[in-house]
Design a protein around this motif. Structure first.
Motif, PDB file in Angstrom:
ATOM      1  N   HIS A 281      15.754   0.385  21.848  1.00 41.64           N
ATOM      2  CA  HIS A 281      16.691  -0.180  20.885  1.00 41.64           C
ATOM      3  C   HIS A 281      16.643   0.676  19.629  1.00 41.64           C
ATOM      4  N   ARG A 282      17.794   1.183  19.240  1.00 39.11           N
ATOM      5  CA  ARG A 282      17.905   2.019  18.048  1.00 39.11           C
ATOM      6  C   ARG A 282      18.958   1.393  17.139  1.00 39.11           C
ATOM      7  N   LYS A 283      18.565   1.060  15.909  1.00 37.27           N
ATOM      8  CA  LYS A 283      19.491   0.439  14.972  1.00 37.27           C
ATOM      9  C   LYS A 283      19.324   1.104  13.618  1.00 37.27           C
ATOM     10  N   GLY A 284      20.378   1.774  13.162  1.00 39.15           N
ATOM     11  CA  GLY A 284      20.270   2.485  11.907  1.00 39.15           C
ATOM     12  C   GLY A 284      21.611   2.862  11.335  1.00 39.15           C
ATOM     13  N   ASP A 285      21.620   3.941  10.546  1.00 37.34           N
ATOM     14  CA  ASP A 285      22.819   4.361   9.840  1.00 37.34           C
ATOM     15  C   ASP A 285      23.954   4.759  10.784  1.00 37.34           C
ATOM     16  N   LEU A 286      23.620   5.419  11.893  1.00 35.73           N
ATOM     17  CA  LEU A 286      24.641   5.939  12.796  1.00 35.73           C
ATOM     18  C   LEU A 286      24.740   5.165  14.106  1.00 35.73           C
ATOM     19  N   HIS A 287      23.682   4.471  14.496  1.00 37.67           N
ATOM     20  CA  HIS A 287      23.653   3.839  15.807  1.00 37.67           C
ATOM     21  C   HIS A 287      23.160   2.400  15.723  1.00 37.67           C
ATOM     22  N   ASN A 288      23.699   1.572  16.590  1.00 35.23           N
ATOM     23  CA  ASN A 288      23.120   0.266  16.894  1.00 35.23           C
ATOM     24  C   ASN A 288      23.315   0.080  18.391  1.00 35.23           C
ATOM     25  N   GLN A 289      22.322   0.531  19.161  1.00 39.21           N
ATOM     26  CA  GLN A 289      22.456   0.585  20.612  1.00 39.21           C
ATOM     27  C   GLN A 289      21.189   0.105  21.292  1.00 39.21           C
ATOM     28  N   GLU A 290      21.365  -0.517  22.443  1.00 38.43           N
ATOM     29  CA  GLU A 290      20.252  -0.864  23.322  1.00 38.43           C
ATOM     30  C   GLU A 290      20.459  -0.168  24.656  1.00 38.43           C
ATOM     31  N   PHE A 291      19.378   0.413  25.168  1.00 37.62           N
ATOM     32  CA  PHE A 291      19.404   1.259  26.351  1.00 37.62           C
ATOM     33  C   PHE A 291      18.494   0.601  27.392  1.00 37.62           C
ATOM     34  N   PHE A 292      19.030   0.322  28.578  1.00 35.86           N
ATOM     35  CA  PHE A 292      18.260  -0.313  29.646  1.00 35.86           C
ATOM     36  C   PHE A 292      18.324   0.552  30.913  1.00 35.86           C
ATOM     37  N   TYR A 293      17.162   0.766  31.525  1.00 38.70           N
ATOM     38  CA  TYR A 293      17.103   1.440  32.831  1.00 38.70           C
ATOM     39  C   TYR A 293      16.106   0.674  33.694  1.00 38.70           C
ATOM     40  N   ASP A 294      16.576   0.162  34.845  1.00 39.17           N
ATOM     41  CA  ASP A 294      15.734  -0.700  35.683  1.00 39.17           C
ATOM     42  C   ASP A 294      15.355  -0.073  37.023  1.00 39.17           C
ATOM     43  N   GLY A 295      15.558   1.226  37.152  1.00 38.78           N
ATOM     44  CA  GLY A 295      15.243   1.906  38.407  1.00 38.78           C
ATOM     45  C   GLY A 295      16.446   2.088  39.309  1.00 38.78           C
ATOM     46  N   LYS A 296      17.520   1.368  39.014  1.00 37.39           N
ATOM     47  CA  LYS A 296      18.744   1.472  39.822  1.00 37.39           C
ATOM     48  C   LYS A 296      19.983   1.744  38.970  1.00 37.39           C
ATOM     49  N   SER A 297      20.021   1.167  37.786  1.00 35.01           N
ATOM     50  CA  SER A 297      21.200   1.324  36.939  1.00 35.01           C
ATOM     51  C   SER A 297      20.792   1.592  35.493  1.00 35.01           C
ATOM     52  N   LEU A 298      21.702   2.201  34.773  1.00 38.52           N
ATOM     53  CA  LEU A 298      21.528   2.493  33.358  1.00 38.52           C
ATOM     54  C   LEU A 298      22.607   1.721  32.604  1.00 38.52           C
ATOM     55  N   THR A 299      22.194   0.982  31.574  1.00 41.32           N
ATOM     56  CA  THR A 299      23.129   0.171  30.797  1.00 41.32           C
ATOM     57  C   THR A 299      22.963   0.477  29.322  1.00 41.32           C
ATOM     58  N   LEU A 300      24.085   0.645  28.636  1.00 41.88           N
ATOM     59  CA  LEU A 300      24.083   0.850  27.200  1.00 41.88           C
ATOM     60  C   LEU A 300      24.845  -0.307  26.557  1.00 41.88           C
ATOM     61  N   TYR A 301      24.205  -0.995  25.608  1.00 44.54           N
ATOM     62  CA  TYR A 301      24.810  -2.158  24.961  1.00 44.54           C
ATOM     63  C   TYR A 301      24.956  -1.895  23.474  1.00 44.54           C
ATOM     64  N   ASN A 302      26.137  -2.197  22.927  1.00 42.31           N
ATOM     65  CA  ASN A 302      26.418  -2.050  21.504  1.00 42.31           C
ATOM     66  C   ASN A 302      26.559  -3.433  20.893  1.00 42.31           C
ATOM     67  N   PRO A 303      25.513  -3.953  20.218  1.00 42.23           N
ATOM     68  CA  PRO A 303      25.569  -5.320  19.682  1.00 42.23           C
ATOM     69  C   PRO A 303      26.663  -5.520  18.646  1.00 42.23           C
ATOM     70  N   ARG A 304      26.961  -4.494  17.873  1.00 41.79           N
ATOM     71  CA  ARG A 304      27.931  -4.647  16.794  1.00 41.79           C
ATOM     72  C   ARG A 304      29.303  -5.029  17.335  1.00 41.79           C
ATOM     73  N   GLU A 305      29.743  -4.349  18.406  1.00 44.34           N
ATOM     74  CA  GLU A 305      31.035  -4.651  19.013  1.00 44.34           C
ATOM     75  C   GLU A 305      30.917  -5.576  20.207  1.00 44.34           C
ATOM     76  N   ASN A 306      29.669  -5.913  20.593  1.00 44.92           N
ATOM     77  CA  ASN A 306      29.415  -6.755  21.768  1.00 44.92           C
ATOM     78  C   ASN A 306      30.043  -6.154  23.023  1.00 44.92           C
ATOM     79  N   LEU A 307      29.783  -4.855  23.214  1.00 43.67           N
ATOM     80  CA  LEU A 307      30.298  -4.107  24.354  1.00 43.67           C
ATOM     81  C   LEU A 307      29.126  -3.537  25.146  1.00 43.67           C
ATOM     82  N   TYR A 308      29.295  -3.422  26.473  1.00 43.32           N
ATOM     83  CA  TYR A 308      28.265  -2.769  27.273  1.00 43.32           C
ATOM     84  C   TYR A 308      28.907  -2.013  28.429  1.00 43.32           C
ATOM     85  N   ALA A 309      28.196  -0.978  28.874  1.00 45.06           N
ATOM     86  CA  ALA A 309      28.637  -0.175  30.012  1.00 45.06           C
ATOM     87  C   ALA A 309      27.457   0.030  30.940  1.00 45.06           C
ATOM     88  N   THR A 310      27.712   0.026  32.237  1.00 46.60           N
ATOM     89  CA  THR A 310      26.667   0.172  33.250  1.00 46.60           C
ATOM     90  C   THR A 310      27.103   1.183  34.290  1.00 46.60           C
TER      91      THR A 310
END
Length: 261
Positions: free
Chosen positions: A94-123
Motif C-alpha cells: 500500500h502506497r499513499k502519498g503525493d503522487l499515488h494512493n494505490q494498493e497492490f495485491f498478488y496471491d500467486g494467481k492474479s495481480l490486482t491494483l486498487y485505487n481507493p481515491r476513485e474506488n477503482l480496481y483492475a485484476t
C-alpha cells in the motif's frame, strides 16, 4: 532490463519535461575506485541472501521521488508505504502519498491494483512466482511495487549486473540503526544502499540517482521498520472489493499485452 535501470526509466517518465544542465555536485572525500570492491559485493550479497531466506516479512517505508523543473528547481514527492511478503508467491503493498494512493495485491494467481481515491480496481492473471510477477508488472503494466528491487531472491545478482564500480563508503546511522553505507555506479544510474550491521543485514535505505535526466533526480526508499517473523495468512493477499468499487481493465504499455508470459 536490469531492475535498477527500470527505476531510472520510471524517473525519466516522471520528469520528461524537465530541462536543466547539471552544475555538478561537490566532491567529498572518496576517490572513485576501479571495479567493485570485494567487501562491497560481499556485504550486498549477504543482505540479498538474508532477505531471500525470510519466508514472510513486513516493512514500513517512506519513498521520495525528485522532479526537476525547466528552471532547474527540484521538487520532491513523498509516499509512505507498507509491504507484506510471503514467499514464494504472495505480495501486498500500500502506497499513499503525493503522487499515488494505490494498493497492490498478488496471491500467486492474479495481480490486482486498487485505487481507493476513485474506488477503482483492475485484476489480471499473473505468473506463478513473486520474481516473475515483479518482472511482469514492471515490463507489461509499468507498475513497480515499493522496494521491488530488494524483493527478488537474487536481488544482489540483478543489482550488480550492470554495475561498473562499487565501494564501502563507511559506517552510518539510519533511524538510530547502525549501518554500512555502500555506493555503486552504472551506465544509466548511480545507487547507494545502507545495510544494517550485525546478524540482521537488512537494507535500511536505498537511493538511485538518474544519469539520463538533466538535474540528476533521485529516488530514495527509507525503510523504518522490519518484521521478519510475521505470521501472515493467505487472506491478507486478496482484495475484497469495497462497496461500490468499479472494476476496470489494465492499460498495458504500447506494444505489450496485459497477460503473463
Amino acid at each position: 532490463m536490469n531492475v535498477v535501470n527500470c527505476f531510472a526509466r520510471r524517473i525519466v517518465s516522471v520528469v520528461a519535461l524537465a530541462v536543466m544542465i547539471l552544475a555538478g555536485w561537490p566532491q567529498v572525500g572518496h576517490a572513485q575506485p576501479a571495479g567493485i570492491e570485494p567487501q562491497a559485493e560481499k556485504l550486498l550479497r549477504r543482505m540479498s541472501d538474508y532477505l531471500a531466506g525470510r519466508q514472510q516479512f513486513t516493512l514500513k517505508a517512506e519513498s521520495s521521488l525528485e522532479a526537476v523543473l525547466a528552471s532547474g528547481q527540484k521538487l520532491q514527492y513523498d509516499s509512505p508505504a507498507t509491504l507484506m511478503v510471503s514467499r514464494p508467491n504472495k505480495l501486498r503493498a500500500h502506497r499513499k502519498g503525493d503522487l499515488h494512493n494505490q494498493e497492490f495485491f498478488y496471491d500467486g494467481k492474479s495481480l490486482t491494483l486498487y485505487n481507493p481515491r476513485e474506488n477503482l480496481y483492475a485484476t489480471t492473471a499473473a505468473p506463478a512466482t513473486l520474481d516473475e510477477t515483479l518482472d511482469f508488472a514492471r515490463e507489461k503494466l509499468d507498475i513497480i511495487a515499493p522496494a521491488a528491487e530488494l524483493l527478488y531472491k537474487n536481488a544482489a545478482e540483478k543489482m550488480l549486473k550492470e554495475a561498473s564500480s562499487g565501494f564501502v563508503v563507511g559506517q552510518s546511522i539510519i533511524g538510530s540503526v547502525k549501518c554500512t553505507h555502500l555506493a555503486f555506479r552504472g551506465a544509466e544510474v548511480d545507487w547507494q544502499i545502507w545495510i544494517e550491521d550485525g546478524s540482521r543485514p537488512l537494507p535500511r535505505k536505498f537511493m538511485i540517482t538518474s544519469k539520463q535526466v538533466s538535474g540528476a533526480p533521485q529516488f530514495t526508499v527509507l525503510i523504518r521498520h522490519w518484521d521478519v517473523a510475521s505470521k501472515l495468512t493467505d487472506q491478507e493477499f486478496n482484495l475484497a472489493p469495497p462497496k461500490g468499487a468499479k472494476k476496470i481493465e489494465f492499460l498495458p504499455l504500447p506494444g505489450e499485452t496485459a497477460k503473463p508470459k
